[in-house]
Design an enzyme around this catalytic site. Structure first.
Site, mmCIF file in Angstrom:
data_model
loop_
_atom_site.group_PDB
_atom_site.id
_atom_site.type_symbol
_atom_site.label_atom_id
_atom_site.label_comp_id
_atom_site.label_asym_id
_atom_site.label_seq_id
_atom_site.Cartn_x
_atom_site.Cartn_y
_atom_site.Cartn_z
ATOM 1 N N GLY A 263 -2.449 -14.574 10.709
ATOM 2 C CA GLY A 263 -1.956 -13.924 9.564
ATOM 3 C C GLY A 263 -3.107 -12.827 9.024
ATOM 4 O O GLY A 263 -2.924 -12.356 7.841
ATOM 5 N N LYS B 137 -5.572 2.972 3.866
ATOM 6 C CA LYS B 137 -6.839 2.463 2.715
ATOM 7 C C LYS B 137 -7.800 3.409 2.230
ATOM 8 O O LYS B 137 -8.178 3.569 1.281
ATOM 9 C CB LYS B 137 -7.677 1.365 3.529
ATOM 10 C CG LYS B 137 -6.612 -0.058 3.695
ATOM 11 C CD LYS B 137 -7.296 -1.047 4.256
ATOM 12 C CE LYS B 137 -6.275 -2.311 4.535
ATOM 13 N NZ LYS B 137 -6.913 -3.278 5.214
ATOM 14 N N LYS C 238 0.748 -1.222 -0.044
ATOM 15 C CA LYS C 238 0.007 0.118 -0.015
ATOM 16 C C LYS C 238 0.622 1.468 0.097
ATOM 17 O O LYS C 238 0.388 2.383 -0.254
ATOM 18 C CB LYS C 238 -0.743 0.094 1.149
ATOM 19 C CG LYS C 238 -2.077 -0.986 1.408
ATOM 20 C CD LYS C 238 -2.706 -1.028 2.504
ATOM 21 C CE LYS C 238 -3.244 -2.167 3.059
ATOM 22 N NZ LYS C 238 -2.362 -3.412 3.759
ATOM 23 N N LEU D 150 -11.524 -8.028 -2.543
ATOM 24 C CA LEU D 150 -12.801 -7.572 -2.933
ATOM 25 C C LEU D 150 -12.602 -6.458 -4.074
ATOM 26 O O LEU D 150 -11.878 -5.594 -3.976
ATOM 27 C CB LEU D 150 -13.515 -6.809 -1.573
ATOM 28 C CG LEU D 150 -13.770 -7.772 -0.593
ATOM 29 C CD1 LEU D 150 -14.554 -6.825 0.714
ATOM 30 C CD2 LEU D 150 -14.973 -8.784 -1.198
ATOM 31 N N ALA E 233 -8.582 -6.648 0.494
ATOM 32 C CA ALA E 233 -7.869 -7.776 -0.273
ATOM 33 C C ALA E 233 -8.461 -7.971 -1.699
ATOM 34 O O ALA E 233 -8.359 -7.198 -2.479
ATOM 35 C CB ALA E 233 -8.166 -9.126 0.790
ATOM 36 N N ASP F 205 -3.223 1.661 9.020
ATOM 37 C CA ASP F 205 -3.484 0.658 8.193
ATOM 38 C C ASP F 205 -4.862 1.126 7.309
ATOM 39 O O ASP F 205 -4.997 1.316 5.974
ATOM 40 C CB ASP F 205 -3.735 -0.642 8.412
ATOM 41 C CG ASP F 205 -3.755 -1.735 7.264
ATOM 42 O OD1 ASP F 205 -3.258 -1.426 6.196
ATOM 43 O OD2 ASP F 205 -4.884 -2.326 7.207
#
Ligand code: ADP
Ligand code: ASP
Ligand code: MG
Length: 807
Positions: free
Chosen positions: A657, A675, A572, A606, A604, A671
């Site tokens: 994970g 996004k 990202k 989508l 992910a 994060d």
């Protein structure tokens, strides 16, 4: 039971024969092994016979060379060969010599003598193979393959042969070795044969008569190829062919299988596998009854040295029975015609014959139509020699449109004129006649345009082989064959790198043991070295795939774009970096005609970024984005319970994970901020990470300490979380960490969502994105599903790669 046929090259040397021994002895089922003569021996036998017939004494040295060749192979295989084998072989050589001497003395070569002479090739090779292969028994084809004469040729006497074969092989167990090619005449019992290349036929006859499970043709190439590999260097192996396609190609000169050999096995649908004796692990080609793979053209083949004969008239209208008289006359003269083209205005008919038959064909036509020619109702036949016919074959031709047009266009563009064209009697074949001198070029341009340009290749450099990169490589390997088959797309992984090592190869680096190879054979790299190597390889259609979280790797993208390399990234950093950098990267990619894709940066696999772009491109405007974008945080707030305290949920997220390697990137909201910034930018807003207001739920000092300290301190938050959790439960609310963009305001915050809200029910690590747009105004568009995990992320990266292939 299977029938395995080994061709001349496969039994041509001691080394090759050892390979045959290995292949055959490895079989658990019973097998019949059909062998050709040692490669080239049939030609040498015919040469020697021809010399003897002409009274040329050189036949003796030709014979000596044949004898020496067999003795050498015998010596190399056995050292001192078993006495009985040597005796048999010497006996055969002696008899061969006697035949040749007889021909030399009498200067005649009767058909039956020629048949006997040429039979020694297979008779000797079968002797040797049977002695070499453990547990093998020799079966003499002269006892059970029968022919009858017709128009100067020997045709298979199927009925007699089938009966004899069934009798002879009743109760077969173990390994039988049979000489191919040779036969006897049913009536006279003279030695005959099935025609050049006839060992394939022998094998097929046996397979069909005995209902074998399969017929394997072992030869010296990896399979049936898209074109003759001796002419077309870029031809490649066809995985599967239908019988109809194989027959068209073999009848049109694809020498790999003797065309008649397909007839016995076809009606029984006994699969034919073409395999390489010298590369037995190669998959080879399977021929069987089946629909094609959708590709219109499966293969091309050609016949050289042909002539076109044209019969014309001012008008054939009203002339009855021209065709039947024409072909009747030709057939009485035993002239075979393999291409016919007739104009619909009925003013002419053109047919193709071998150069050698051209004059006879012309004469025959002129004689047949002498009355019409003398009245002026027809013109004398004309002949054009030194031509070649190219056949383009495929079951899909039946449905495909415009193939003939494409053929004419590409040939025309390359300066090659088409002299005649026939679109097949079989629907599976379009044949074109060109000048012989253009044959090679014609095959090359046709092959290039039908097989190479349609067979798109994408060359991938995969950086990062952690969970996502590892899964991606696995997925690509798993899908590769299907993509080649169904999409004509070849995905080559030509480079794999992890932080300090990289492995590059144009032939592909993603073998089973790629991790180990990376360690042992990989070159040490820095990000700069990696960039230089990738650019230096200068491969067409390249894509750099970034499955790392590294800023140094993200810093390489611009150089890749400048060298026409597309970038697909799960990282990202670039898309969420300074707006100026983001913009610059997008513009550079656009200018260079390459792609910069990062769908997996949000949600992910989508389709979030793609959807936003689709809305925007169709003129919609995104007014508001509300989303739960952190799989990690959602997992944490869905897992927290009276039994599982907050600190433990964080640990679980990391272990399973879902989180970034450092879970604080998730906890700090960093994060989600990244996004939100990426989504907003893609929606057309100019925003920096610093524009996003963050309302956090973990105190600042948790982020400044070391990892160890962080984990040690984390349980201190558990009690407060538990208290709040109980309150929420009582109020029927749930925590969601929500990102929001509206009216130039950007925020991320932990919100308490009441029952009934679309964010309330959101399982596990799922993501949800609500897009309010001009068109989706009252009822926003909602995208929901797995938003984290290596599998779906890798799948999303894969989808981005595929969308590059679709350009
Ligand atoms: P064998 O002696 O094993 O019967 P052949 O020489 O008869 O072998 O046939 C194999 C050869 O056919 C290959 O070496 C290749 O040069 C030639 N060939 C011609 N067309 C094709 C094709 N389309 N695919 C594969 N091989 C072909
Ligand atoms: N030996 C024969 C030939 O060369 C038959 C075969 O090899 O299939 O034609
Ligand atoms: Mg052959």
């Amino acid at each position: 039971m299977k029938v395995l046929k080994f061709g001349g090259t496969s039994v041509g040397t001691a080394e090759a024969l050892q390979q045959v021994k290995r292949i055959v002895e490895g079989r658990s089922e019973s097998v019949i092994v059909v062998v050709s003569a040692l490669g080239g021996v049939t030609d040498r036998l015919l040469d020697a016979a021809g010399m003897a017939e002409k009274g040329d004494g050189a036949y003796v040295s030709a014979f000596e060379a044949i004898a020496a060749r067999h003795r050498t192979v015998l010596g190399e295989l056995f050292g001192s060969a078993p006495a009985s084998l040597t005796q048999t072989l010497e006996g055969q050589l002696e008899r061969l010599r006697t035949c040749l001497d007889g021909v030399f003395t009498l200067k005649v070569l009767p058909e039956k003598t020629r048949g006997e002479i040429v039979s020694y090739g297979e008779r000797m090779s079968a002797q040797i193979a049977a002695a070499l292969i453990d547990g093998a028994t020799l079966y003499d084809a002269l006892d059970f393959i029968r022919t009858f004469p017709q128009q100067g040729r020997h045709l298979l006497d199927s009925r007699a042969t089938e009966k004899l074969v069934r009798e002879r092989f009743a109760g077969l167990r173990g390994i039988a070795v049979v000489p191919g090619f040779i036969a006897r005449d049913t009536k006279s019992l003279d030695i005959t044969n099935l025609g050049r290349g006839g060992s394939d036929y022998t094998a097929s006859i046996l397979a069909a008569a005995l209902d074998a499970e399969a017929l394997e043709i072992w030869t010296d190439v990896d399979g049936f190829m898209t074109a003759d590999p001796r002419i077309i260097k870029t031809s490649y192996v066809i995985d599967t062919l239908s019988f109809a396609e194989a027959m068209e190609l073999c009848n049109f000169g694809a020498k790999v299988v003797y065309a008649p050999a397909l007839y016995p096995v076809y009606p029984k649908d006994i699969p034919v596998h073409i395999k390489n004796t010298f590369n037995p692990d190669a998959q080879g080609t399977t021929i069987r009854n089946q629909a094609g793979d959708g590709r219109p053209v499966t293969g091309i083949a050609s016949i050289g040295d042909i002539a076109l004969v044209t019969l014309s008239a001012p008008s054939m209208v009203g002339l009855i029975g021209i065709d039947s008289r024409l072909f009747g006359a030709l057939s009485r003269q035993e002239i075979s015609v393999f291409l016919v083209s007739q104009s619909s205005s009925e003013t002419g008919i053109t047919f193709g014959v071998a150069n050698a038959d051209a004059e006879a064909a012309r004469r025959t036509v002129d004689e047949e139509f002498a009355p019409e020619i003398s009245h002026g109702a027809m013109r004398p036949a004309t002949v054009e020699k030194d031509l070649a016919a190219v056949a383009v074959v495929g079951e899909g031709l039946k449905y495909a449109k415009g193939i003939a047009g494409k053929l004419f266009t590409i040939l025309g563009r390359n300066g090659i004129g088409v002299l005649a064209c026939a679109q097949g009697s079989s629907d599976y074949n379009i044949s074109l006649v060109v000048e012989q001198k253009y044959l090679r070029k014609s095959l090359n341009v046709i092959h290039d345009s039908f097989f190479l340009s349609e067979y798109q290749e994408l060359n991938l450099f995969i950086c990062g082989i952690g969970t996502v990169g590892g899964k991606l490589i696995e997925q690509i390997r798993g899908q590769r064959e299907r993509l080649m088959r169904e999409r004509n797309l070849k995905l080559n992984i030509v480079g794999i790198a992890r932080s300090t090592k990289a492995l590059f190869s144009r032939d592909g680096v993603d073998s089973d043991d790629f991790r180990q190879r990376l360690e042992t054979e990989g070159m040490p790299i820095t990000p700069e070295r990696l960039r230089d190597e990738v650019i230096g390889m200068n491969i067409f259609n390249s894509v750099f795939v970034d499955c790392t979280a590294s800023p140094q790797i993200a810093a390489l993208y611009k150089d890749f774009f400048a060298h026409s390399i597309s970038v697909v990234t799960a990282n990202k950093i670039a898309a969420s970096s300074d707006y100026a950098n983001y913009k610059d990267l997008k513009e550079t990619a656009l200018k260079r005609g390459v792609k910069f894709l990062f769908e997996t940066n949000v949600g992910a696999g989508l389709p979030v970024i793609n959807t936003i772009n689709a809305l925007k491109n169709s003129g919609d405007r995104i007014e508001k984005i509300e989303a739960v974008l952190s799989g990690t945080l959602n997992f944490i707030f869905n897992t927290i319970s009276a039994d599982i305290p907050f600190s433990q949920t964080v640990k679980m997220a990391q272990e399973q994970g879902f989180s970034e390697p450092d879970p604080r990137i998730d906890l700090s909201g960093k994060d989600v901020i990244r996004k939100l910034v990426i989504l907003s930018r893609e929606a057309g807003y100019r925003v920096e990470q610093s524009d996003v207001e963050a309302h956090l739920f973990v105190p600042d000092d948790f982020f400044d300490c070391s990892m160890e300290e962080f984990w040690a301190k984390l349980p201190s938050l558990d009690a407060q979380f538990e208290k709040e959790r109980q309150r929420l439960e009582a109020e029927h609310k749930r925590w969601r960490f929500v990102a929001k963009m509206e009216n130039g305001q950007y925020s991320v915050s932990l919100r308490e969502i009441p029952e009934g809200h679309s964010f309330y029910v959101l399982d596990g690590s799922n993501n949800i994105i609500l897009l309010t747009t001009e068109r989706y105004h009252l009822h926003p568009m909602l995208i929901q599903g797995y938003g984290a995990g290596a599998d779906v992320t890798a799948a999303g990266v894969f989808a981005d790669i595929m969308s590059i292939a679709n350009i």
